[in-house]
Design a protein around this motif. Structure first.
Motif, PDB file in Angstrom:
ATOM      1  N   TYR A  76       0.834  -1.192   0.000  1.00 57.16           N
ATOM      2  CA  TYR A  76       0.000   0.000   0.000  1.00 57.16           C
ATOM      3  C   TYR A  76       0.873   1.247   0.000  1.00 57.16           C
ATOM      4  O   TYR A  76       1.906   1.288   0.657  1.00 57.16           O
ATOM      5  CB  TYR A  76      -0.896   0.016   1.237  1.00 57.16           C
ATOM      6  CG  TYR A  76      -2.016  -1.002   1.161  1.00 57.16           C
ATOM      7  CD1 TYR A  76      -3.307  -0.607   0.880  1.00 57.16           C
ATOM      8  CD2 TYR A  76      -1.765  -2.348   1.346  1.00 57.16           C
ATOM      9  CE1 TYR A  76      -4.343  -1.529   0.798  1.00 57.16           C
ATOM     10  CE2 TYR A  76      -2.779  -3.283   1.261  1.00 57.16           C
ATOM     11  CZ  TYR A  76      -4.063  -2.869   0.981  1.00 57.16           C
ATOM     12  OH  TYR A  76      -5.076  -3.790   0.889  1.00 57.16           O
ATOM     13  N   LEU A  77       0.452   2.257  -0.741  1.00 60.35           N
ATOM     14  CA  LEU A  77       1.118   3.555  -0.782  1.00 60.35           C
ATOM     15  C   LEU A  77       0.157   4.581  -0.214  1.00 60.35           C
ATOM     16  O   LEU A  77      -0.954   4.751  -0.740  1.00 60.35           O
ATOM     17  CB  LEU A  77       1.504   3.922  -2.216  1.00 60.35           C
ATOM     18  CG  LEU A  77       1.998   5.348  -2.459  1.00 60.35           C
ATOM     19  CD1 LEU A  77       3.196   5.687  -1.593  1.00 60.35           C
ATOM     20  CD2 LEU A  77       2.336   5.545  -3.925  1.00 60.35           C
ATOM     21  N   SER A  78       0.557   5.216   0.870  1.00 57.74           N
ATOM     22  CA  SER A  78      -0.270   6.236   1.533  1.00 57.74           C
ATOM     23  C   SER A  78      -1.692   5.723   1.790  1.00 57.74           C
ATOM     24  O   SER A  78      -2.671   6.428   1.577  1.00 57.74           O
ATOM     25  CB  SER A  78      -0.294   7.520   0.709  1.00 57.74           C
ATOM     26  OG  SER A  78       1.012   8.018   0.547  1.00 57.74           O
ATOM     27  N   GLY A  79      -1.791   4.463   2.213  1.00 60.73           N
ATOM     28  CA  GLY A  79      -3.072   3.878   2.588  1.00 60.73           C
ATOM     29  C   GLY A  79      -3.890   3.294   1.457  1.00 60.73           C
ATOM     30  O   GLY A  79      -4.919   2.693   1.683  1.00 60.73           O
ATOM     31  N   LYS A  80      -3.432   3.444   0.195  1.00 63.60           N
ATOM     32  CA  LYS A  80      -4.185   2.927  -0.944  1.00 63.60           C
ATOM     33  C   LYS A  80      -3.443   1.749  -1.565  1.00 63.60           C
ATOM     34  O   LYS A  80      -2.231   1.787  -1.741  1.00 63.60           O
ATOM     35  CB  LYS A  80      -4.382   4.014  -1.994  1.00 63.60           C
ATOM     36  CG  LYS A  80      -5.223   5.155  -1.484  1.00 63.60           C
ATOM     37  CD  LYS A  80      -5.410   6.223  -2.522  1.00 63.60           C
ATOM     38  CE  LYS A  80      -6.228   7.361  -1.941  1.00 63.60           C
ATOM     39  NZ  LYS A  80      -6.338   8.475  -2.858  1.00 63.60           N
ATOM     40  N   PHE A  81      -4.203   0.698  -1.917  1.00 68.45           N
ATOM     41  CA  PHE A  81      -3.604  -0.487  -2.522  1.00 68.45           C
ATOM     42  C   PHE A  81      -2.802  -0.100  -3.748  1.00 68.45           C
ATOM     43  O   PHE A  81      -3.255   0.685  -4.577  1.00 68.45           O
ATOM     44  CB  PHE A  81      -4.688  -1.500  -2.903  1.00 68.45           C
ATOM     45  CG  PHE A  81      -4.122  -2.760  -3.481  1.00 68.45           C
ATOM     46  CD1 PHE A  81      -3.581  -3.725  -2.660  1.00 68.45           C
ATOM     47  CD2 PHE A  81      -4.126  -2.973  -4.852  1.00 68.45           C
ATOM     48  CE1 PHE A  81      -3.049  -4.891  -3.186  1.00 68.45           C
ATOM     49  CE2 PHE A  81      -3.592  -4.126  -5.390  1.00 68.45           C
ATOM     50  CZ  PHE A  81      -3.056  -5.093  -4.554  1.00 68.45           C
ATOM     51  N   ARG A  82      -1.601  -0.656  -3.887  1.00 69.52           N
ATOM     52  CA  ARG A  82      -0.720  -0.286  -4.996  1.00 69.52           C
ATOM     53  C   ARG A  82      -0.198  -1.498  -5.764  1.00 69.52           C
ATOM     54  O   ARG A  82      -0.195  -1.498  -6.968  1.00 69.52           O
ATOM     55  CB  ARG A  82       0.445   0.526  -4.435  1.00 69.52           C
ATOM     56  CG  ARG A  82       1.333   1.129  -5.444  1.00 69.52           C
ATOM     57  CD  ARG A  82       0.710   2.370  -6.012  1.00 69.52           C
ATOM     58  NE  ARG A  82       1.658   2.980  -6.930  1.00 69.52           N
ATOM     59  CZ  ARG A  82       1.367   3.896  -7.775  1.00 69.52           C
ATOM     60  NH1 ARG A  82       0.136   4.345  -7.825  1.00 69.52           N
ATOM     61  NH2 ARG A  82       2.256   4.396  -8.573  1.00 69.52           N
ATOM     62  N   GLU A  83       0.291  -2.510  -5.066  1.00 72.09           N
ATOM     63  CA  GLU A  83       0.959  -3.637  -5.714  1.00 72.09           C
ATOM     64  C   GLU A  83       0.509  -4.960  -5.120  1.00 72.09           C
ATOM     65  O   GLU A  83       0.290  -5.060  -3.919  1.00 72.09           O
ATOM     66  CB  GLU A  83       2.484  -3.544  -5.543  1.00 72.09           C
ATOM     67  CG  GLU A  83       3.105  -2.300  -6.114  1.00 72.09           C
ATOM     68  CD  GLU A  83       3.046  -2.229  -7.633  1.00 72.09           C
ATOM     69  OE1 GLU A  83       3.052  -3.303  -8.286  1.00 72.09           O
ATOM     70  OE2 GLU A  83       2.989  -1.116  -8.162  1.00 72.09           O
ATOM     71  N   SER A  84       0.436  -5.962  -5.966  1.00 70.99           N
ATOM     72  CA  SER A  84       0.118  -7.323  -5.513  1.00 70.99           C
ATOM     73  C   SER A  84       1.409  -8.073  -5.225  1.00 70.99           C
ATOM     74  O   SER A  84       2.463  -7.754  -5.762  1.00 70.99           O
ATOM     75  CB  SER A  84      -0.660  -8.070  -6.594  1.00 70.99           C
ATOM     76  OG  SER A  84      -1.898  -7.454  -6.833  1.00 70.99           O
ATOM     77  N   TRP A  85       1.279  -9.101  -4.411  1.00 74.05           N
ATOM     78  CA  TRP A  85       2.396  -9.991  -4.148  1.00 74.05           C
ATOM     79  C   TRP A  85       2.470 -11.067  -5.221  1.00 74.05           C
ATOM     80  O   TRP A  85       1.445 -11.513  -5.729  1.00 74.05           O
ATOM     81  CB  TRP A  85       2.217 -10.712  -2.811  1.00 74.05           C
ATOM     82  CG  TRP A  85       2.307  -9.872  -1.593  1.00 74.05           C
ATOM     83  CD1 TRP A  85       1.280  -9.547  -0.759  1.00 74.05           C
ATOM     84  CD2 TRP A  85       3.471  -9.284  -1.028  1.00 74.05           C
ATOM     85  NE1 TRP A  85       1.733  -8.781   0.274  1.00 74.05           N
ATOM     86  CE2 TRP A  85       3.085  -8.601   0.137  1.00 74.05           C
ATOM     87  CE3 TRP A  85       4.816  -9.249  -1.407  1.00 74.05           C
ATOM     88  CZ2 TRP A  85       3.988  -7.912   0.941  1.00 74.05           C
ATOM     89  CZ3 TRP A  85       5.705  -8.551  -0.601  1.00 74.05           C
ATOM     90  CH2 TRP A  85       5.293  -7.902   0.545  1.00 74.05           C
ATOM     91  N   SER A  86       3.671 -11.487  -5.533  1.00 68.69           N
ATOM     92  CA  SER A  86       3.872 -12.716  -6.289  1.00 68.69           C
ATOM     93  C   SER A  86       4.190 -13.778  -5.261  1.00 68.69           C
ATOM     94  O   SER A  86       4.783 -13.476  -4.215  1.00 68.69           O
ATOM     95  CB  SER A  86       5.051 -12.577  -7.257  1.00 68.69           C
ATOM     96  OG  SER A  86       4.793 -11.597  -8.206  1.00 68.69           O
ATOM     97  N   THR A  87       3.783 -15.011  -5.494  1.00 67.23           N
ATOM     98  CA  THR A  87       4.086 -16.079  -4.532  1.00 67.23           C
ATOM     99  C   THR A  87       4.944 -17.133  -5.201  1.00 67.23           C
ATOM    100  O   THR A  87       4.874 -17.338  -6.421  1.00 67.23           O
ATOM    101  CB  THR A  87       2.803 -16.720  -4.000  1.00 67.23           C
ATOM    102  OG1 THR A  87       2.003 -17.183  -5.086  1.00 67.23           O
ATOM    103  CG2 THR A  87       2.010 -15.740  -3.162  1.00 67.23           C
ATOM    104  N   HIS A  88       5.761 -17.780  -4.382  1.00 65.07           N
ATOM    105  CA  HIS A  88       6.679 -18.822  -4.878  1.00 65.07           C
ATOM    106  C   HIS A  88       6.372 -20.135  -4.231  1.00 65.07           C
ATOM    107  O   HIS A  88       5.929 -20.234  -3.175  1.00 65.07           O
ATOM    108  CB  HIS A  88       8.121 -18.432  -4.582  1.00 65.07           C
ATOM    109  CG  HIS A  88       8.479 -17.115  -5.192  1.00 65.07           C
ATOM    110  ND1 HIS A  88       8.803 -16.979  -6.516  1.00 65.07           N
ATOM    111  CD2 HIS A  88       8.548 -15.873  -4.663  1.00 65.07           C
ATOM    112  CE1 HIS A  88       9.070 -15.708  -6.765  1.00 65.07           C
ATOM    113  NE2 HIS A  88       8.924 -15.023  -5.660  1.00 65.07           N
TER     114      HIS A  88
END
Length: 88
Positions: A76-88
């Motif tokens: 999150y950037l400044s409280g707003k969703f920004r990026e998803s995680w990649s999982t391994h």
């Protein structure tokens, strides 16, 4: 969690953080050319993203500060969703 942030000219290296710890950096802004990117690894997840880009038309930062937070569902950037995680 491991955080690595860099630009073309500055590399802040890897920083290992525990819960509620922060990693902070500052830089001299060069209009239309400043770009910082970060890569975060947390458990079996990771995310790589532009942390600051002078070319953003709609700057999501609050004033000169970009505050990111890693949560289980993403970055999150400044409280707003920004990026998803990649999982391994």
């Amino acid at each position: 969690m491991v955080v690595h942030c860099a630009s073309k000219n500055n590399d802040f290296g890897n920083h290992t953080l525990t819960t509620d710890q922060e990693f902070e950096f500052s830089f001299c802004l060069e209009i239309f050319s400043t770009l910082f990117f970060c890569h975060i690894w947390w458990q079996n997840k990771d995310s790589a993203f532009d942390a600051y880009n002078a070319k953003w038309l709609d700057n999501p930062c609050i004033g000169p500060n970009c505050t990111y937070e890693a949560r289980p569902d993403g970055i999150y950037l400044s409280g707003k969703f920004r990026e998803s995680w990649s999982t391994h």
